[in-house]
Design a protein around this motif. Structure first.
Motif, PDB file in Angstrom:
ATOM      1  N   SER A  30      53.700 164.519  49.377  1.00  0.00           N
ATOM      2  CA  SER A  30      52.379 164.335  48.789  1.00  0.00           C
ATOM      3  C   SER A  30      51.290 164.806  49.755  1.00  0.00           C
ATOM      4  CB  SER A  30      52.170 162.862  48.430  1.00  0.00           C
ATOM      5  OG  SER A  30      50.867 162.641  47.960  1.00  0.00           O
ATOM      6  N   TYR A  31      51.467 164.491  51.006  1.00  0.00           N
ATOM      7  CA  TYR A  31      50.524 164.873  52.054  1.00  0.00           C
ATOM      8  C   TYR A  31      50.476 166.400  52.220  1.00  0.00           C
ATOM      9  CZ  TYR A  31      48.173 163.853  56.583  1.00  0.00           C
ATOM     10  OH  TYR A  31      47.296 163.736  57.624  1.00  0.00           O
ATOM     11  N   ILE A  32      51.640 167.040  52.208  1.00  0.00           N
ATOM     12  CA  ILE A  32      51.691 168.498  52.328  1.00  0.00           C
ATOM     13  C   ILE A  32      51.013 169.150  51.127  1.00  0.00           C
ATOM     14  CG2 ILE A  32      53.237 170.504  52.264  1.00  0.00           C
ATOM     15  CD1 ILE A  32      55.129 168.938  54.067  1.00  0.00           C
ATOM     16  N   TYR A  33      51.324 168.664  49.926  1.00  0.00           N
ATOM     17  CA  TYR A  33      50.709 169.236  48.727  1.00  0.00           C
ATOM     18  C   TYR A  33      49.195 169.042  48.726  1.00  0.00           C
ATOM     19  CZ  TYR A  33      54.910 170.677  46.262  1.00  0.00           C
ATOM     20  OH  TYR A  33      56.040 171.334  45.873  1.00  0.00           O
ATOM     21  N   LEU A  34      48.726 167.947  49.264  1.00  0.00           N
ATOM     22  CA  LEU A  34      47.287 167.727  49.378  1.00  0.00           C
ATOM     23  C   LEU A  34      46.667 168.796  50.278  1.00  0.00           C
ATOM     24  CD1 LEU A  34      45.241 165.632  48.338  1.00  0.00           C
ATOM     25  CD2 LEU A  34      45.596 164.380  50.476  1.00  0.00           C
ATOM     26  N   SER A  35      47.329 169.092  51.383  1.00  0.00           N
ATOM     27  CA  SER A  35      46.858 170.140  52.284  1.00  0.00           C
ATOM     28  C   SER A  35      46.850 171.499  51.578  1.00  0.00           C
ATOM     29  CB  SER A  35      47.765 170.192  53.522  1.00  0.00           C
ATOM     30  OG  SER A  35      47.427 171.275  54.345  1.00  0.00           O
ATOM     31  N   MET A  36      47.911 171.802  50.841  1.00  0.00           N
ATOM     32  CA  MET A  36      47.992 173.065  50.107  1.00  0.00           C
ATOM     33  C   MET A  36      46.884 173.173  49.063  1.00  0.00           C
ATOM     34  SD  MET A  36      52.041 173.396  49.370  1.00  0.00           S
ATOM     35  CE  MET A  36      53.204 173.937  50.602  1.00  0.00           C
ATOM     36  N   ALA A  37      46.643 172.075  48.358  1.00  0.00           N
ATOM     37  CA  ALA A  37      45.628 172.076  47.299  1.00  0.00           C
ATOM     38  C   ALA A  37      44.248 172.393  47.866  1.00  0.00           C
ATOM     39  CB  ALA A  37      45.606 170.722  46.588  1.00  0.00           C
ATOM     40  N   GLU A 100      55.731 179.767  48.342  1.00  0.00           N
ATOM     41  CA  GLU A 100      57.055 179.814  48.969  1.00  0.00           C
ATOM     42  C   GLU A 100      57.337 178.522  49.743  1.00  0.00           C
ATOM     43  OE1 GLU A 100      57.836 183.013  51.905  1.00  0.00           O
ATOM     44  OE2 GLU A 100      59.314 183.665  50.409  1.00  0.00           O
ATOM     45  N   CYS A 101      56.349 178.032  50.478  1.00  0.00           N
ATOM     46  CA  CYS A 101      56.511 176.756  51.188  1.00  0.00           C
ATOM     47  C   CYS A 101      56.729 175.604  50.206  1.00  0.00           C
ATOM     48  CB  CYS A 101      55.292 176.474  52.061  1.00  0.00           C
ATOM     49  SG  CYS A 101      55.174 177.521  53.521  1.00  0.00           S
ATOM     50  N   ALA A 102      55.996 175.626  49.101  1.00  0.00           N
ATOM     51  CA  ALA A 102      56.164 174.591  48.071  1.00  0.00           C
ATOM     52  C   ALA A 102      57.582 174.612  47.510  1.00  0.00           C
ATOM     53  CB  ALA A 102      55.139 174.784  46.956  1.00  0.00           C
ATOM     54  N   PHE A 103      58.098 175.807  47.272  1.00  0.00           N
ATOM     55  CA  PHE A 103      59.462 175.927  46.758  1.00  0.00           C
ATOM     56  C   PHE A 103      60.462 175.330  47.744  1.00  0.00           C
ATOM     57  CE2 PHE A 103      63.486 178.258  46.424  1.00  0.00           C
ATOM     58  CZ  PHE A 103      63.852 177.897  45.136  1.00  0.00           C
ATOM     59  N   HIS A 104      60.330 175.670  49.016  1.00  0.00           N
ATOM     60  CA  HIS A 104      61.252 175.140  50.024  1.00  0.00           C
ATOM     61  C   HIS A 104      61.124 173.613  50.147  1.00  0.00           C
ATOM     62  CE1 HIS A 104      62.866 178.962  51.228  1.00  0.00           C
ATOM     63  NE2 HIS A 104      61.639 179.440  51.367  1.00  0.00           N
ATOM     64  N   LEU A 105      59.916 173.110  50.030  1.00  0.00           N
ATOM     65  CA  LEU A 105      59.709 171.666  50.047  1.00  0.00           C
ATOM     66  C   LEU A 105      60.413 171.014  48.861  1.00  0.00           C
ATOM     67  CD1 LEU A 105      58.345 169.121  51.185  1.00  0.00           C
ATOM     68  CD2 LEU A 105      56.293 169.751  49.877  1.00  0.00           C
ATOM     69  N   GLU A 106      60.298 171.608  47.684  1.00  0.00           N
ATOM     70  CA  GLU A 106      60.955 171.056  46.494  1.00  0.00           C
ATOM     71  C   GLU A 106      62.481 171.119  46.612  1.00  0.00           C
ATOM     72  OE1 GLU A 106      59.627 169.339  44.076  1.00  0.00           O
ATOM     73  OE2 GLU A 106      57.515 169.738  44.487  1.00  0.00           O
ATOM     74  N   VAL A 107      62.995 172.145  47.274  1.00  0.00           N
ATOM     75  CA  VAL A 107      64.445 172.220  47.512  1.00  0.00           C
ATOM     76  C   VAL A 107      64.885 171.038  48.381  1.00  0.00           C
ATOM     77  CG1 VAL A 107      66.272 173.534  48.688  1.00  0.00           C
ATOM     78  CG2 VAL A 107      64.675 174.706  47.163  1.00  0.00           C
ATOM     79  N   ILE A 108      64.141 170.766  49.443  1.00  0.00           N
ATOM     80  CA  ILE A 108      64.460 169.643  50.335  1.00  0.00           C
ATOM     81  C   ILE A 108      64.408 168.328  49.565  1.00  0.00           C
ATOM     82  CG2 ILE A 108      63.592 168.308  52.309  1.00  0.00           C
ATOM     83  CD1 ILE A 108      62.695 171.077  53.483  1.00  0.00           C
ATOM     84  N   LEU A 109      63.371 168.151  48.756  1.00  0.00           N
ATOM     85  CA  LEU A 109      63.236 166.926  47.966  1.00  0.00           C
ATOM     86  C   LEU A 109      64.373 166.787  46.955  1.00  0.00           C
ATOM     87  CD1 LEU A 109      59.414 167.211  47.590  1.00  0.00           C
ATOM     88  CD2 LEU A 109      60.554 165.185  48.506  1.00  0.00           C
ATOM     89  N   THR A 110      64.751 167.889  46.322  1.00  0.00           N
ATOM     90  CA  THR A 110      65.839 167.862  45.347  1.00  0.00           C
ATOM     91  C   THR A 110      67.149 167.486  46.019  1.00  0.00           C
ATOM     92  OG1 THR A 110      64.738 169.545  44.014  1.00  0.00           O
ATOM     93  CG2 THR A 110      67.083 169.226  43.617  1.00  0.00           C
TER      94      THR A 110
END
Length: 178
Positions: A30-37, A100-110
């Motif tokens: 959530s924190y990373i996505y906030l930074s990306m947003a 691309e970073c978001a995709f890798h983050l979602e892979v880790i979460l999955t």
């Protein structure tokens, strides 16, 4: 003196620890996505659809972490919160790299959710396994496939440092929902 039995069953300690780790990971996401947003929302980047998408992902991961926290309380388990580290970067260097970073983050979460699900099955914690299946797994895989689709499309049209590509892709995603 009458003894009372606990109202809730505490699940296996390995599951309790793994759920706490999952909560930590989801709050970090959530924190990373906030930074990306807010990177995408900067005036010099101006990718409003990406901003909306990343804010949405930030809120979804925060709400998902809260669901797990509530489940921990419901099952009478202990919640262990730790410090959340800041994202490795604040300047995401364009839409392509951010996606691309978001995709890798979602892979880790999955992977983490699947590991937690497998642990719950192996420890015969079926309530936890059903909770994960009902509230997380299918939605997570859907998000992962959507991100993969958009990342593939972006790779197909990408030119290094081509801001027109970013702008057009942002317009395209408005109609095709990231």
């Amino acid at each position: 003196m009458a003894t009372t039995t606990p109202m809730f069953h505490r699940y296996h300690p390995d599951c309790q620890t793994a759920v706490n780790n999952q909560i930590q990971l989801q709050i970090y996401a959530s924190y990373i996505y906030l930074s990306m947003a807010f990177y995408c929302g900067r005036a010099d980047v101006a990718l409003q659809h990406f901003t909306s998408f990343f804010l949405s992902r930030s809120n979804e991961w925060k709400m998902s972490a809260e669901m797990l926290l509530q489940m921990q309380n419901y099952l009478g388990s202990h919640i262990t919160l730790r410090d959340i580290t800041k994202p490795d970067q604040d300047d995401w260097q364009g839409a392509f790299q951010t996606l691309e970073c978001a995709f890798h983050l979602e892979v880790i979460l999955t992977e983490s959710l699947l590991d937690l699900y497998e642990l719950a099955i192996n420890k015969a914690e079926l309530q936890l396994a059903h909770f994960l299946k009902d509230h997380f797994l299918s939605q997570q895989l859907e998000t992962l496939f959507k991100l993969h689709h958009f990342l593939t499309n972006m790779r197909d049209i990408w030119s290094i440092e081509d801001t027109l590509t970013e702008y057009l892709f942002d317009k395209y995603t408005r109609h095709n929902r990231l």
